[in-house]
Scaffold this active site. Sequence first.
Site, mmCIF file in Angstrom:
data_model
loop_
_atom_site.group_PDB
_atom_site.id
_atom_site.type_symbol
_atom_site.label_atom_id
_atom_site.label_comp_id
_atom_site.label_asym_id
_atom_site.label_seq_id
_atom_site.Cartn_x
_atom_site.Cartn_y
_atom_site.Cartn_z
ATOM 1 N N ILE A 187 -39.181 -6.447 56.252
ATOM 2 C CA ILE A 187 -38.575 -5.218 56.471
ATOM 3 C C ILE A 187 -38.487 -4.670 57.984
ATOM 4 C CG2 ILE A 187 -38.776 -2.863 55.992
ATOM 5 C CD1 ILE A 187 -38.564 -4.348 53.407
ATOM 6 N N CYS A 208 -43.953 5.024 64.848
ATOM 7 C CA CYS A 208 -44.632 3.694 64.932
ATOM 8 C C CYS A 208 -43.460 2.749 65.654
ATOM 9 C CB CYS A 208 -45.239 3.095 63.918
ATOM 10 S SG CYS A 208 -46.779 4.170 63.571
ATOM 11 N N ASP A 219 -46.043 -1.426 54.683
ATOM 12 C CA ASP A 219 -47.045 -0.808 55.039
ATOM 13 C C ASP A 219 -48.549 -1.201 54.660
ATOM 14 O OD1 ASP A 219 -45.130 0.820 56.112
ATOM 15 O OD2 ASP A 219 -45.325 2.625 54.756
ATOM 16 N N ARG A 272 -52.691 9.658 61.962
ATOM 17 C CA ARG A 272 -51.256 9.997 61.376
ATOM 18 C C ARG A 272 -51.068 10.070 60.086
ATOM 19 N NH1 ARG A 272 -46.863 7.923 65.646
ATOM 20 N NH2 ARG A 272 -45.503 9.383 64.298
ATOM 21 N N ARG A 322 -36.299 1.683 66.097
ATOM 22 C CA ARG A 322 -36.064 1.874 64.589
ATOM 23 C C ARG A 322 -34.763 2.684 64.698
ATOM 24 N NH1 ARG A 322 -41.691 3.863 62.367
ATOM 25 N NH2 ARG A 322 -40.359 4.169 60.405
ATOM 26 N N PRO A 323 -33.532 1.859 64.265
ATOM 27 C CA PRO A 323 -32.212 2.672 64.215
ATOM 28 C C PRO A 323 -31.962 3.712 63.289
ATOM 29 C CG PRO A 323 -32.190 0.161 63.300
ATOM 30 C CD PRO A 323 -33.507 0.658 63.509
ATOM 31 N N ARG A 339 -41.452 10.038 62.958
ATOM 32 C CA ARG A 339 -40.124 9.548 62.716
ATOM 33 C C ARG A 339 -39.443 10.376 61.870
ATOM 34 N NH1 ARG A 339 -36.009 5.372 63.253
ATOM 35 N NH2 ARG A 339 -35.509 4.612 61.189
ATOM 36 N N LYS A 393 -48.778 10.880 52.565
ATOM 37 C CA LYS A 393 -48.098 11.231 53.672
ATOM 38 C C LYS A 393 -46.594 11.141 53.441
ATOM 39 C CE LYS A 393 -47.556 8.177 57.361
ATOM 40 N NZ LYS A 393 -46.168 7.994 57.835
ATOM 41 N N ASN A 394 -46.075 9.913 53.194
ATOM 42 C CA ASN A 394 -44.785 9.573 53.154
ATOM 43 C C ASN A 394 -43.599 10.235 52.113
ATOM 44 O OD1 ASN A 394 -44.866 8.269 55.542
ATOM 45 N ND2 ASN A 394 -44.743 6.027 54.516
HETATM 46 C C1 EPZ Z 1 -40.184 4.275 55.877
HETATM 47 O O1 EPZ Z 1 -39.569 4.142 57.194
HETATM 48 C C2 EPZ Z 1 -41.688 4.879 56.092
HETATM 49 N N1 EPZ Z 1 -42.007 6.193 57.115
HETATM 50 C C3 EPZ Z 1 -42.496 3.579 56.903
HETATM 51 O O2 EPZ Z 1 -43.720 3.762 56.960
HETATM 52 C C4 EPZ Z 1 -42.123 2.520 56.051
HETATM 53 O O3 EPZ Z 1 -42.734 0.952 56.808
HETATM 54 C C5 EPZ Z 1 -40.671 2.159 55.855
HETATM 55 O O4 EPZ Z 1 -40.081 3.448 55.177
HETATM 56 C C6 EPZ Z 1 -40.474 0.881 54.831
HETATM 57 O O5 EPZ Z 1 -41.129 0.947 53.654
HETATM 58 C C7 EPZ Z 1 -41.853 7.235 56.299
HETATM 59 O O6 EPZ Z 1 -41.423 7.557 55.347
HETATM 60 C C8 EPZ Z 1 -41.985 8.447 57.494
HETATM 61 P P1 EPZ Z 1 -36.433 2.243 56.462
HETATM 62 P P2 EPZ Z 1 -38.061 4.453 57.406
HETATM 63 O O7 EPZ Z 1 -35.266 3.352 56.882
HETATM 64 O O8 EPZ Z 1 -37.540 5.230 56.519
HETATM 65 C C9 EPZ Z 1 -33.480 -0.630 58.672
HETATM 66 C C10 EPZ Z 1 -45.887 4.120 57.820
HETATM 67 O O9 EPZ Z 1 -46.663 3.350 58.130
HETATM 68 N N2 EPZ Z 1 -32.613 0.671 59.237
HETATM 69 O O10 EPZ Z 1 -36.720 2.199 55.042
HETATM 70 O O11 EPZ Z 1 -37.961 4.542 59.000
HETATM 71 C C11 EPZ Z 1 -34.710 -0.528 59.510
HETATM 72 O O12 EPZ Z 1 -34.696 -1.226 60.880
HETATM 73 C C12 EPZ Z 1 -44.299 4.046 57.971
HETATM 74 O O13 EPZ Z 1 -46.202 4.972 57.021
HETATM 75 C C13 EPZ Z 1 -31.564 0.266 59.860
HETATM 76 O O14 EPZ Z 1 -31.169 -0.766 60.176
HETATM 77 O O15 EPZ Z 1 -37.667 2.843 57.122
HETATM 78 C C14 EPZ Z 1 -35.832 -1.527 58.523
HETATM 79 O O16 EPZ Z 1 -35.521 -2.764 58.860
HETATM 80 C C15 EPZ Z 1 -44.175 2.906 59.145
HETATM 81 N N3 EPZ Z 1 -30.714 1.680 60.171
HETATM 82 C C16 EPZ Z 1 -35.265 -1.197 57.334
HETATM 83 O O17 EPZ Z 1 -33.871 -0.570 57.549
HETATM 84 C C17 EPZ Z 1 -31.098 2.694 59.610
HETATM 85 O O18 EPZ Z 1 -30.516 3.721 59.989
HETATM 86 C C18 EPZ Z 1 -36.006 -0.287 56.410
HETATM 87 O O19 EPZ Z 1 -36.397 0.956 57.093
HETATM 88 C C19 EPZ Z 1 -32.377 2.931 58.937
HETATM 89 C C20 EPZ Z 1 -33.052 1.824 58.662
#
Ligand code: EPZ
Length: 433
Positions: A329, A117, A307, A399, A123-124, A93, A22-23
């Site tokens: 994370i 989610c 995940d 999803r 989620r910023p 997302r 998916k991702n």
């Molecule tokens: C991706 O989310 C995945 N989603 C998530 O999978 C997964 O948990 C995550 O990566 C970490 O591996 C998709 O690929 C669609 P990040 P993403 O940006 O991209 C902080 C699932 O179950 N952050 O790597 O949103 C954030 O708060 C889903 O399939 C900021 O502070 O995750 C977190 O602590 C759930 N500011 C960390 O970085 C930002 O602008 C990692 O988030 C972006 C992120």
Amino acid sequence: MDKLLIRGGRRLNGTIEISGMKNAALPILFACALNTETCILHNVPEVSDVDTTLEILSGMGCIIQRLSPTTVAINGVGFKAGTSSEALVSSIRASSYLMGVELGRFGFTKIAFPGGCKFGVARPLDYHTRAFEIMGAEMETTGQGFRGEAPNGLHEGKIILDMASVGATVNIILAAALTPGTTIIGNAAREPHIVALANFLNMCGGRVLGAGTSEIRIDGVSKLHSCTYTVIPDMIEAGTYMCAVAGTGGRVTLTNVIPKHLESIISKLTEMGVSIEEGEDWVTVTSSGRLKGAAITTAVYPGFPTDMQPQFGVLLCVAQGMSTINEKIWDNRFAYLDEIIRMGITVTRSSNTAWFPGNQKLYGSSVAATDLRGGAAMVIAGLMAEGVTEISNPHFIDRGYDDLIGKLRMLGAAIDRREVFPESTPVSVNARS
Ligand code: EPZ
């Protein structure tokens, strides 16, 4: 109201095929909107986040044909920036990837706040918007969502991410693919889905270098061309079934996997007493159902994936001895523990750490899927529990899990999905009912 019904206590045995990731599929589908020629994608998983993405893109002018349940043809020539449906964008997302695509192709973006989610806090997307600003866009957050403009188009930039964010790395690659000059991402995410996106763009004539390392360079090209691409297997789906058989006991072979992507999962399951054999594109998991406790700390790839944290959390409830999970994370990804407690489990937690005393037993109960992976964890708990477990909100699980019921039934699980009316209390569930 749909519910999943599971009668626990059956060992899992047999062979199933893992679907496309998916991702990886989601960013690649959005990347097709950068391309004015037709791309054909194979091994696209049949999950609701993919359906939502296709609906968003088609509503914005992309021509989409499902050539088979898992093969999609997409042509982005008619894609128009700023036309996305608020309702659809706010339900996933990955819709945030529209910002990179719209800015990269048209120098303009307007989208509602993306959904997905929720892990305790919002989620910023600040890394994303800051990166677009470095590339010359004026970004604005309004009450409705995000708006950005680069009247003369984006320009190259060097962006060092505070955290190796998957989403920000994807969005910068998408924004930079058609942007003149060389854009550099420092502290880039190294997940297999980043490599998959880079490979796809490169097959379309893009120049994305260094994906899979912490520095990615994108040399913008003036145009992308058509290609045919096969989405990589879903390591989280595979890991989820590996946990299921680890918990129930049995012997299961998963085909269409890349064992290298599963290293941290295999290593942790082995430490917990599960036996795993691997070949080029398969793994076989053998478990007695008796597990040893473990200490888990989530990390960016190649570390232990967040995940997979909830699915392992369920195993740690029954494992022998004290276990811990340290979630590094997400600020709060433990909502599923409130549901597990309904199944007779004692567990202590703070926002980022959970302590499992172990040696406990799961009893069937009425629980909810709190989010996608939390829902998968409840399915595993139901398979392991004594009695019948009823899981509400299965739409979260839809999803990201392609044919979950069909695959689990092939392994011998007693699982069903029914429309349940509030006054009824269904308790009967058989594998082939
Ligand atoms: C991706 O989310 C995945 N989603 C998530 O999978 C997964 O948990 C995550 O990566 C970490 O591996 C998709 O690929 C669609 P990040 P993403 O940006 O991209 C902080 C699932 O179950 N952050 O790597 O949103 C954030 O708060 C889903 O399939 C900021 O502070 O995750 C977190 O602590 C759930 N500011 C960390 O970085 C930002 O602008 C990692 O988030 C972006 C992120």
